[in-house]
Design a protein around this motif. Sequence first.
Motif, PDB file in Angstrom:
ATOM      1  N   LEU A  86      20.124  -1.858   6.423  1.00 28.30           N
ATOM      2  CA  LEU A  86      19.002  -2.583   7.012  1.00 28.30           C
ATOM      3  C   LEU A  86      17.699  -1.777   7.026  1.00 28.30           C
ATOM      4  O   LEU A  86      16.693  -2.228   6.457  1.00 28.30           O
ATOM      5  CB  LEU A  86      19.381  -3.064   8.409  1.00 28.30           C
ATOM      6  N   PRO A  87      17.657  -0.596   7.636  1.00 28.27           N
ATOM      7  CA  PRO A  87      16.373   0.128   7.639  1.00 28.27           C
ATOM      8  C   PRO A  87      15.950   0.546   6.234  1.00 28.27           C
ATOM      9  O   PRO A  87      14.759   0.541   5.910  1.00 28.27           O
ATOM     10  CB  PRO A  87      16.630   1.330   8.546  1.00 28.27           C
ATOM     11  N   LEU A  88      16.911   0.890   5.394  1.00 30.24           N
ATOM     12  CA  LEU A  88      16.592   1.274   4.021  1.00 30.24           C
ATOM     13  C   LEU A  88      15.954   0.111   3.274  1.00 30.24           C
ATOM     14  O   LEU A  88      14.909   0.266   2.631  1.00 30.24           O
ATOM     15  CB  LEU A  88      17.863   1.739   3.303  1.00 30.24           C
ATOM     16  N   ARG A  89      16.571  -1.077   3.376  1.00 32.12           N
ATOM     17  CA  ARG A  89      16.023  -2.239   2.676  1.00 32.12           C
ATOM     18  C   ARG A  89      14.665  -2.651   3.241  1.00 32.12           C
ATOM     19  O   ARG A  89      13.797  -3.098   2.501  1.00 32.12           O
ATOM     20  CB  ARG A  89      17.005  -3.414   2.733  1.00 32.12           C
ATOM     21  N   PHE A  90      14.469  -2.480   4.541  1.00 27.53           N
ATOM     22  CA  PHE A  90      13.149  -2.768   5.115  1.00 27.53           C
ATOM     23  C   PHE A  90      12.100  -1.842   4.502  1.00 27.53           C
ATOM     24  O   PHE A  90      11.023  -2.281   4.106  1.00 27.53           O
ATOM     25  CB  PHE A  90      13.155  -2.610   6.635  1.00 27.53           C
ATOM     26  N   LEU A 119      17.754 -10.501  12.160  1.00 28.31           N
ATOM     27  CA  LEU A 119      17.522 -11.790  11.516  1.00 28.31           C
ATOM     28  C   LEU A 119      16.102 -12.273  11.801  1.00 28.31           C
ATOM     29  O   LEU A 119      15.425 -12.799  10.909  1.00 28.31           O
ATOM     30  CB  LEU A 119      18.548 -12.813  11.992  1.00 28.31           C
ATOM     31  N   LEU A 120      15.628 -12.052  13.014  1.00 26.25           N
ATOM     32  CA  LEU A 120      14.253 -12.441  13.352  1.00 26.25           C
ATOM     33  C   LEU A 120      13.234 -11.600  12.585  1.00 26.25           C
ATOM     34  O   LEU A 120      12.181 -12.112  12.177  1.00 26.25           O
ATOM     35  CB  LEU A 120      14.015 -12.342  14.856  1.00 26.25           C
ATOM     36  N   VAL A 121      13.517 -10.316  12.386  1.00 29.47           N
ATOM     37  CA  VAL A 121      12.626  -9.483  11.567  1.00 29.47           C
ATOM     38  C   VAL A 121      12.551 -10.064  10.156  1.00 29.47           C
ATOM     39  O   VAL A 121      11.465 -10.182   9.577  1.00 29.47           O
ATOM     40  CB  VAL A 121      13.098  -8.008  11.520  1.00 29.47           C
ATOM     41  N   LEU A 122      13.693 -10.450   9.616  1.00 27.42           N
ATOM     42  CA  LEU A 122      13.716 -11.052   8.283  1.00 27.42           C
ATOM     43  C   LEU A 122      12.933 -12.366   8.263  1.00 27.42           C
ATOM     44  O   LEU A 122      12.231 -12.660   7.293  1.00 27.42           O
ATOM     45  CB  LEU A 122      15.151 -11.260   7.809  1.00 27.42           C
ATOM     46  N   ASP A 123      13.034 -13.149   9.344  1.00 22.01           N
ATOM     47  CA  ASP A 123      12.252 -14.391   9.436  1.00 22.01           C
ATOM     48  C   ASP A 123      10.756 -14.092   9.356  1.00 22.01           C
ATOM     49  O   ASP A 123      10.022 -14.744   8.609  1.00 22.01           O
ATOM     50  CB  ASP A 123      12.550 -15.140  10.741  1.00 22.01           C
ATOM     51  N   VAL A 124      10.317 -13.098  10.114  1.00 21.19           N
ATOM     52  CA  VAL A 124       8.894 -12.746  10.118  1.00 21.19           C
ATOM     53  C   VAL A 124       8.458 -12.279   8.740  1.00 21.19           C
ATOM     54  O   VAL A 124       7.429 -12.718   8.211  1.00 21.19           O
ATOM     55  CB  VAL A 124       8.583 -11.664  11.179  1.00 21.19           C
ATOM     56  N   ARG A 125       9.237 -11.418   8.147  1.00 21.75           N
ATOM     57  CA  ARG A 125       8.871 -10.878   6.828  1.00 21.75           C
ATOM     58  C   ARG A 125       8.876 -11.949   5.739  1.00 21.75           C
ATOM     59  O   ARG A 125       8.192 -11.804   4.734  1.00 21.75           O
ATOM     60  CB  ARG A 125       9.774  -9.710   6.467  1.00 21.75           C
ATOM     61  N   ALA A 126       9.652 -13.027   5.961  1.00 26.18           N
ATOM     62  CA  ALA A 126       9.690 -14.122   4.989  1.00 26.18           C
ATOM     63  C   ALA A 126       8.678 -15.228   5.331  1.00 26.18           C
ATOM     64  O   ALA A 126       8.636 -16.247   4.662  1.00 26.18           O
ATOM     65  CB  ALA A 126      11.098 -14.705   4.912  1.00 26.18           C
ATOM     66  N   THR A 158      13.624  -2.672  19.860  1.00 28.80           N
ATOM     67  CA  THR A 158      12.610  -2.156  18.943  1.00 28.80           C
ATOM     68  C   THR A 158      12.378  -3.143  17.804  1.00 28.80           C
ATOM     69  O   THR A 158      11.236  -3.390  17.402  1.00 28.80           O
ATOM     70  CB  THR A 158      13.037  -0.777  18.409  1.00 28.80           C
ATOM     71  N   LEU A 159      13.458  -3.713  17.284  1.00 32.11           N
ATOM     72  CA  LEU A 159      13.318  -4.733  16.246  1.00 32.11           C
ATOM     73  C   LEU A 159      12.582  -5.960  16.792  1.00 32.11           C
ATOM     74  O   LEU A 159      11.729  -6.537  16.110  1.00 32.11           O
ATOM     75  CB  LEU A 159      14.686  -5.125  15.690  1.00 32.11           C
ATOM     76  N   LEU A 160      12.881  -6.348  18.027  1.00 32.51           N
ATOM     77  CA  LEU A 160      12.194  -7.490  18.626  1.00 32.51           C
ATOM     78  C   LEU A 160      10.709  -7.201  18.846  1.00 32.51           C
ATOM     79  O   LEU A 160       9.880  -8.112  18.750  1.00 32.51           O
ATOM     80  CB  LEU A 160      12.878  -7.895  19.930  1.00 32.51           C
TER      81      LEU A 160
END
Length: 194
Positions: A86-90, A119-126, A158-160
């Motif tokens: 996860l952090p690597l792919r981010f 999942l919410l971080v991915l939502d924001v990034r998408a 932190t992710l939130l």
Amino acid sequence: EHRACLRMELGDLDLARADVASMRADVADRRLAGTYYDAGADRLSASLALLAGDLAEVERLTGMAHATLERLGDPDAAHILAAQLLPLRFIQGRGEELALTITTFVRESPAQRLWRAPLLVLDVRAGRHNQAAAALSALVADRFDAIARNHEWLGSMTLLAEVAAGVGHRPAMELLATLLAPFGERIAMFFDGS
């Protein structure tokens, strides 16, 4: 293993590296190669490599740990792999590669809130800001009490915070700033030391 995680979280990276080196020596001395203990040393080494910015080493060590866990038949192998990646792919701008996997984790265990934050971080990034903002509003309503106060809390919160900043959700940003302030000197860890 837990001591190394705690030292990483507290920012004592030299001591965490020494703990991992001790684990590796123990693996060699007791012929524990290919065991859970060995996989743990690889996971923690991957986290230290991430903090040092050595992304190729993170990928290599994560792959080694995952191969060991799969060979051992660990039922959490896929979860641990996703958490490590996860952090690597981010950082690589490739977080969307994990979206289907994480969505599956959330669907399989709806009561388990661990995977909702990434999942919410991915939502924001998408660009799915409305979806992320609605989820944040629900969490703010109960002052984020739905996030269990366990070893995953700081990483999740932190992710939130990234999500709140990404969608400009002022009430969430203000509440998260207050909740996270006492932990400002820590390194946020998530799921088994990633």
